[in-house]
Write a protein that holds these residues in place. Structure first.
Motif, PDB file in Angstrom:
ATOM      1  N   GLY A  51     -21.953   6.016 -24.377  1.00  0.00           N
ATOM      2  CA  GLY A  51     -22.017   6.716 -25.659  1.00  0.00           C
ATOM      3  C   GLY A  51     -22.373   5.851 -26.847  1.00  0.00           C
ATOM      4  O   GLY A  51     -22.318   6.305 -27.988  1.00  0.00           O
ATOM      5  N   ASP A  90     -26.175  13.710 -19.563  1.00  0.00           N
ATOM      6  CA  ASP A  90     -24.784  13.293 -19.427  1.00  0.00           C
ATOM      7  C   ASP A  90     -24.775  11.948 -18.721  1.00  0.00           C
ATOM      8  O   ASP A  90     -25.831  11.409 -18.351  1.00  0.00           O
ATOM      9  CB  ASP A  90     -23.930  14.342 -18.698  1.00  0.00           C
ATOM     10  CG  ASP A  90     -24.153  14.367 -17.188  1.00  0.00           C
ATOM     11  OD1 ASP A  90     -25.213  13.883 -16.718  1.00  0.00           O
ATOM     12  OD2 ASP A  90     -23.275  14.873 -16.471  1.00  0.00           O
ATOM     13  N   ASP A 340     -17.574   6.372 -25.726  1.00  0.00           N
ATOM     14  CA  ASP A 340     -17.955   7.775 -25.559  1.00  0.00           C
ATOM     15  C   ASP A 340     -16.828   8.714 -25.969  1.00  0.00           C
ATOM     16  O   ASP A 340     -17.058   9.721 -26.644  1.00  0.00           O
ATOM     17  CB  ASP A 340     -18.332   7.998 -24.092  1.00  0.00           C
ATOM     18  CG  ASP A 340     -18.654   9.440 -23.774  1.00  0.00           C
ATOM     19  OD1 ASP A 340     -19.643   9.956 -24.303  1.00  0.00           O
ATOM     20  OD2 ASP A 340     -17.908  10.053 -22.977  1.00  0.00           O
ATOM     21  N   TRP A 341     -15.601   8.389 -25.597  1.00  0.00           N
ATOM     22  CA  TRP A 341     -14.480   9.283 -25.894  1.00  0.00           C
ATOM     23  C   TRP A 341     -14.186   9.323 -27.385  1.00  0.00           C
ATOM     24  O   TRP A 341     -13.818  10.360 -27.923  1.00  0.00           O
ATOM     25  CB  TRP A 341     -13.251   8.862 -25.102  1.00  0.00           C
ATOM     26  CG  TRP A 341     -13.493   8.858 -23.619  1.00  0.00           C
ATOM     27  CD1 TRP A 341     -14.609   9.316 -22.971  1.00  0.00           C
ATOM     28  CD2 TRP A 341     -12.628   8.351 -22.606  1.00  0.00           C
ATOM     29  NE1 TRP A 341     -14.487   9.127 -21.617  1.00  0.00           N
ATOM     30  CE2 TRP A 341     -13.289   8.535 -21.373  1.00  0.00           C
ATOM     31  CE3 TRP A 341     -11.377   7.755 -22.630  1.00  0.00           C
ATOM     32  CZ2 TRP A 341     -12.712   8.149 -20.152  1.00  0.00           C
ATOM     33  CZ3 TRP A 341     -10.811   7.368 -21.424  1.00  0.00           C
ATOM     34  CH2 TRP A 341     -11.469   7.567 -20.198  1.00  0.00           C
ATOM     35  N   HIS A 344     -16.776  11.693 -28.693  1.00  0.00           N
ATOM     36  CA  HIS A 344     -16.421  13.088 -28.417  1.00  0.00           C
ATOM     37  C   HIS A 344     -15.318  13.575 -29.351  1.00  0.00           C
ATOM     38  O   HIS A 344     -15.314  14.731 -29.779  1.00  0.00           O
ATOM     39  CB  HIS A 344     -15.953  13.240 -26.967  1.00  0.00           C
ATOM     40  CG  HIS A 344     -17.070  13.264 -25.970  1.00  0.00           C
ATOM     41  ND1 HIS A 344     -18.077  14.206 -25.994  1.00  0.00           N
ATOM     42  CD2 HIS A 344     -17.338  12.457 -24.899  1.00  0.00           C
ATOM     43  CE1 HIS A 344     -18.922  13.989 -24.997  1.00  0.00           C
ATOM     44  NE2 HIS A 344     -18.493  12.936 -24.314  1.00  0.00           N
ATOM     45  N   ASN A 346     -14.890  12.565 -32.311  1.00  0.00           N
ATOM     46  CA  ASN A 346     -15.332  12.334 -33.693  1.00  0.00           C
ATOM     47  C   ASN A 346     -14.387  11.389 -34.415  1.00  0.00           C
ATOM     48  O   ASN A 346     -14.107  11.557 -35.615  1.00  0.00           O
ATOM     49  CB  ASN A 346     -15.472  13.656 -34.453  1.00  0.00           C
ATOM     50  CG  ASN A 346     -16.709  14.445 -34.063  1.00  0.00           C
ATOM     51  OD1 ASN A 346     -16.985  15.487 -34.632  1.00  0.00           O
ATOM     52  ND2 ASN A 346     -17.464  13.973 -33.080  1.00  0.00           N
ATOM     53  N   THR A 384     -23.289   9.390 -28.247  1.00  0.00           N
ATOM     54  CA  THR A 384     -22.311  10.476 -28.315  1.00  0.00           C
ATOM     55  C   THR A 384     -21.917  10.756 -29.758  1.00  0.00           C
ATOM     56  O   THR A 384     -21.572   9.839 -30.504  1.00  0.00           O
ATOM     57  CB  THR A 384     -21.048  10.131 -27.507  1.00  0.00           C
ATOM     58  OG1 THR A 384     -21.405   9.895 -26.152  1.00  0.00           O
ATOM     59  CG2 THR A 384     -20.035  11.282 -27.554  1.00  0.00           C
ATOM     60  N   GLY A 385     -21.960  12.019 -30.155  1.00  0.00           N
ATOM     61  CA  GLY A 385     -21.415  12.440 -31.431  1.00  0.00           C
ATOM     62  C   GLY A 385     -22.415  12.621 -32.551  1.00  0.00           C
ATOM     63  O   GLY A 385     -22.079  13.198 -33.588  1.00  0.00           O
ATOM     64  N   THR A 404     -21.838  16.321 -33.933  1.00  0.00           N
ATOM     65  CA  THR A 404     -21.446  17.105 -32.769  1.00  0.00           C
ATOM     66  C   THR A 404     -20.287  16.431 -32.048  1.00  0.00           C
ATOM     67  O   THR A 404     -20.039  15.235 -32.241  1.00  0.00           O
ATOM     68  CB  THR A 404     -22.637  17.252 -31.796  1.00  0.00           C
ATOM     69  OG1 THR A 404     -22.225  17.968 -30.619  1.00  0.00           O
ATOM     70  CG2 THR A 404     -23.170  15.892 -31.355  1.00  0.00           C
ATOM     71  N   HIS A 405     -19.601  17.203 -31.213  1.00  0.00           N
ATOM     72  CA  HIS A 405     -18.601  16.619 -30.318  1.00  0.00           C
ATOM     73  C   HIS A 405     -19.221  16.294 -28.952  1.00  0.00           C
ATOM     74  O   HIS A 405     -18.523  15.803 -28.056  1.00  0.00           O
ATOM     75  CB  HIS A 405     -17.420  17.575 -30.142  1.00  0.00           C
ATOM     76  CG  HIS A 405     -16.528  17.644 -31.346  1.00  0.00           C
ATOM     77  ND1 HIS A 405     -15.583  16.684 -31.630  1.00  0.00           N
ATOM     78  CD2 HIS A 405     -16.465  18.550 -32.355  1.00  0.00           C
ATOM     79  CE1 HIS A 405     -14.952  17.000 -32.749  1.00  0.00           C
ATOM     80  NE2 HIS A 405     -15.475  18.128 -33.221  1.00  0.00           N
ATOM     81  N   GLY A 406     -20.498  16.581 -28.793  1.00  0.00           N
ATOM     82  CA  GLY A 406     -21.186  16.313 -27.535  1.00  0.00           C
ATOM     83  C   GLY A 406     -22.091  15.112 -27.626  1.00  0.00           C
ATOM     84  O   GLY A 406     -21.974  14.268 -28.524  1.00  0.00           O
ATOM     85  N   HIS A 407     -23.028  15.025 -26.709  1.00  0.00           N
ATOM     86  CA  HIS A 407     -24.006  13.937 -26.694  1.00  0.00           C
ATOM     87  C   HIS A 407     -25.199  14.314 -27.558  1.00  0.00           C
ATOM     88  O   HIS A 407     -25.399  15.485 -27.890  1.00  0.00           O
ATOM     89  CB  HIS A 407     -24.482  13.656 -25.271  1.00  0.00           C
ATOM     90  CG  HIS A 407     -23.396  13.272 -24.327  1.00  0.00           C
ATOM     91  ND1 HIS A 407     -23.546  13.263 -22.962  1.00  0.00           N
ATOM     92  CD2 HIS A 407     -22.109  12.886 -24.561  1.00  0.00           C
ATOM     93  CE1 HIS A 407     -22.420  12.884 -22.388  1.00  0.00           C
ATOM     94  NE2 HIS A 407     -21.532  12.653 -23.344  1.00  0.00           N
TER      95      HIS A 407
END
Length: 449
Positions: A51, A90, A340-341, A344, A346, A384-385, A404-407
């Motif tokens: 991420g 992903d 990455d986490w 996700h 934010n 990510t984010g 975003t909370h995604g990729h």
């Protein structure tokens, strides 16, 4: 690059005056070009910041107030991260592309877009008698570490992934995911084994003793040679500079140091990511049936770590030294999973603290490998984010935000140092990383640093 050394040397000898040439020779210790002997490639280290986008790297650098170790890498490129699913990948599809050269669908590992099994760079290395190692701050069944040896259409089937890893393990495997390996451990550990009293103080069966191997499933033949460590505290408190069990060095090591994922660097960032293991009820398709006499193995009594400060650096250095002691080429994958986490969630402070941890690990590895013929590659699987810096001053906390909370579909950087590093410049698809790595492997020993 190195194929032109002879001609460059001859031209230098022809155009340089005797006095200047003598001075240059002292500085460069140059000898006749015909005596130039490239050194064999010692190994390749692939570092993945899961991420990790350019904006996060920028924030970490600004807040640190001085260049990151990443910024000292002499070669920089950009990789495109789309998958067969679409523009946004992903981790499963991304690691498959980087380690096999094939685009695939999100959530698929080690398969191409037609569901055909693909050969990974780690499998090629193992077939050529290279040593292999995987270190992760997540469960070792997570998509990125699993991408080295696993072939599956569902990245979330941790038990089946653990079984595939147990059947074809790297020489060194360190991370979380202990609960997912219960069926494999049930086959390997003697009847008297218990979470509080492991055999031979956490050492698996002795391969030199035929009696100790009776009844071991042939699918687990490779795993039985590994020293086993399940306790995070004991791993961290060890005084060994290499991997060891009870002070005795071991060149094959299985460290399952948490039930699922390892914790963040900072305890305040801990997120409840643990997924309840299904091994006690159903191991899932393709997984071995647990031994009924030991199916209820429960290692939950082993204390779980609260945070992970210095773990990645320590595990990486010990693994590198162990691999070097085997006196053959090696391939190592190191993942900083939790950047990455943070993306996700934010939570920029979470993501940046994890990125800093990965950067400190890189710094230690750069120092350890200085002057050695080892290629180091640092990149990300995706961003990510949709992270961006909004305002701030160097040396201070930055104001940043997320889309975003995604990729996202942003290109991500590739940093390189060592033999063949120059091939990683430019902009290219993530599948090209496999071909570039393979070219470096094929060229050895024709290239050197």
């Amino acid at each position: 690059m190195f194929g032109n050394l002879k001609s460059v040397y001859r031209q230098l000898c022809l155009i340089t005056s005797p006095a200047l040439f003598a001075w240059f020779s002292l500085l460069t210790a140059c000898s006749p070009a015909d005596d130039y002997q490239p050194q064999p490639l010692q190994g390749i280290i692939i570092i993945i910041g899961d991420g990790m986008g350019l904006s996060m790297i920028s924030e970490a650098s600004l807040e640190k107030g001085r260049p990151l170790y990443l910024e000292t890498m002499p070669v920089v490129g950009l990789q495109k991260t789309s998958s067969a699913t679409g523009s946004v990948t992903d981790s499963a599809a991304a690691i498959t592309a980087m380690l096999s050269g094939h685009k695939t669908y999100n959530e698929w590992i080690g398969l191409d877009s037609r569901s055909n099994r693909v050969t990974t760079f780690f499998e090629i290395a193992k077939s050529r008698n290279w040593s292999t190692a995987i270190i992760s701050t997540s469960s070792v069944t997570h998509a990125t570490p699993a991408g080295a040896f696993v072939h599956i259409r569902n990245r979330h089937n941790d038990e089946t992934i653990a079984n595939q890893i147990a059947q074809n393990p790297p020489d060194i495997l360190i991370g979380g995911g202990r609960d997912y390996f219960i069926p494999a451990l049930a086959k390997l550990l003697p009847e008297e084994a218990s979470p509080t009293h492991l055999p031979k103080e956490n050492l698996l069966s002795d391969p030199s003793d035929p009696a100790s191997n009776e009844g071991v499933d042939s699918a687990m033949d490779s795993l039985r040679y590994h020293g086993l460590q399940l306790d995070y505290s004991k791993f961290m408190e060890s005084k060994c500079s290499t991997l060891c069990i009870n002070g005795e060095p071991t060149d094959r090591f299985l460290g399952l140091l948490a039930r699922d994922h390892l914790p963040p660097v900072r305890v305040e960032h801990r997120i409840k990511y643990f997924k309840k293991s299904k091994t006690r009820d159903s191991a899932g398709p393709g997984s071995p049936a647990p031994d009924k006499t030991k199916a209820n193995l429960d290692f939950s009594v082993i204390p779980e770590p609260e945070h992970r400060k210095d773990f990645l650096q320590l595990a990486s250095l010990r693994s590198l030294r162990t691999l070097e002691s085997r006196d053959r080429p090696f391939l190592m994958l190191i993942e900083g999973s939790q950047i990455d986490w943070g993306g996700h969630a934010n939570a920029s402070d979470y993501a940046i603290s994890e990125l800093m941890d990965l950067d400190e690990t890189l710094g230690a590895l750069l120092q350890e490998t200085e002057g050695k013929n080892i290629l180091i590659i640092v990149t990300a699987d995706h961003e990510t984010g949709g992270h961006a810096i909004l305002e701030g001053s160097p040396g201070q906390k930055q104001k940043s935000d997320f889309l975003t909370h995604g990729h996202s579909a942003e290109m991500v950087p590739v940093y390189a140092r060592g033999p063949g590093a120059e091939t990683f410049t430019g902009t290219y698809e993530n599948t090209e990383i496999f071909h570039k790595l393979l070219a470096v492997m094929e060229a050895s020993p024709a290239i050197s640093h």
